[in-house]
Design an enzyme around this catalytic site. Structure first.
Site, short mmCIF file in Angstrom:
data_model
loop_
_atom_site.label_atom_id
_atom_site.label_comp_id
_atom_site.label_asym_id
_atom_site.label_seq_id
_atom_site.Cartn_x
_atom_site.Cartn_y
_atom_site.Cartn_z
N GLU A 124 0.84 -1.19 0.00
CA GLU A 124 0.00 0.00 0.00
C GLU A 124 0.88 1.24 0.00
O GLU A 124 1.90 1.29 0.68
CB GLU A 124 -0.90 0.04 1.25
CG GLU A 124 -1.99 -1.01 1.23
CD GLU A 124 -3.10 -0.72 2.25
OE1 GLU A 124 -3.10 0.37 2.86
OE2 GLU A 124 -3.97 -1.59 2.41
N HIS A 160 -5.21 0.25 -2.41
CA HIS A 160 -5.62 -1.12 -2.08
C HIS A 160 -5.12 -2.06 -3.16
O HIS A 160 -5.77 -2.22 -4.19
CB HIS A 160 -7.16 -1.20 -1.97
CG HIS A 160 -7.70 -0.74 -0.67
ND1 HIS A 160 -9.04 -0.72 -0.38
CD2 HIS A 160 -7.07 -0.29 0.44
CE1 HIS A 160 -9.22 -0.27 0.85
NE2 HIS A 160 -8.04 0.01 1.37
N HIS A 187 -4.52 6.43 0.20
CA HIS A 187 -3.75 5.19 0.21
C HIS A 187 -4.28 4.29 -0.88
O HIS A 187 -5.28 4.60 -1.52
CB HIS A 187 -3.75 4.53 1.60
CG HIS A 187 -5.04 3.91 2.03
ND1 HIS A 187 -6.12 4.65 2.46
CD2 HIS A 187 -5.43 2.61 2.11
CE1 HIS A 187 -7.11 3.82 2.80
NE2 HIS A 187 -6.72 2.59 2.59
N ASP A 238 -9.67 0.78 8.00
CA ASP A 238 -9.58 2.17 7.52
C ASP A 238 -10.42 3.08 8.39
O ASP A 238 -9.99 4.17 8.78
CB ASP A 238 -10.04 2.29 6.07
CG ASP A 238 -9.05 1.65 5.11
OD1 ASP A 238 -7.85 1.57 5.45
OD2 ASP A 238 -9.48 1.24 4.01
ZN ZN Z 1 -7.51 0.77 3.16
#
Ligand code: ZN
Length: 143
Positions: free
Chosen positions: A23, A85, A83, A96
């Site tokens: 990530e 995935h 961010h 999250d």
């Molecule tokens: Zn996430």
């Protein structure tokens, strides 16, 4: 709603491709005006999660403080976070939500499939406190 320039939008998606299969994470800086957040710059962060970097991210608080200070010198506030995935949908996870603490900020998630950025979604952290918080989908306007 999140307003972002094509250049910044491309940058956060590219960041996710570069860190794949891990990530990526970073900060969105700009101006907040009631329901509209306008991105004027982005800052890449190192993902400090070494135990599970393919499905977790963490930004070093010291790095965040530095980004916030440098942003203020330019007249920018932290208005969100992004961010990626890797090989998962661009939807927020329970983790999250649990780790989101900046109310009124945007949380942007890009799904990266086999190294290629696919979908980018944004969610506003709304609610009054930690017990009541939720991530609500919002429109991204790419200018
Ligand atoms: Zn996430």
């Amino acid at each position: 709603m999140l307003r972002i320039k094509q250049k910044d939008y491309a940058e956060i998606r590219r960041h996710g491709e570069e860190t794949y299969p891990h990530e990526c994470c970073g900060v969105l800086l700009g101006q907040m005006d009631s329901d509209v957040r306008t991105v004027t710059s982005t800052a890449r962060c190192a993902n400090t999660r070494t135990d599970s970097p393919q499905n977790r991210y963490n930004i070093d608080p010291k790095e965040l403080v530095r980004i916030q200070r440098e942003g203020r010198e330019r007249g920018e506030d932290i208005i969100g976070f992004y961010h990626s995935h890797p090989d998962h949908p661009a939807q927020w996870s329970q983790t999250d939500l649990a780790e989101a603490h900046w109310f009124g900020c945007s949380y942007v998630i890009t799904s990266v499939e086999k190294g290629k950025a696919v979908l980018t979604n944004s969610f506003e952290l709304s609610g009054f406190d930690e017990n009541d918080k939720k991530l609500v989908g919002e429109k991204i306007e790419v200018a």
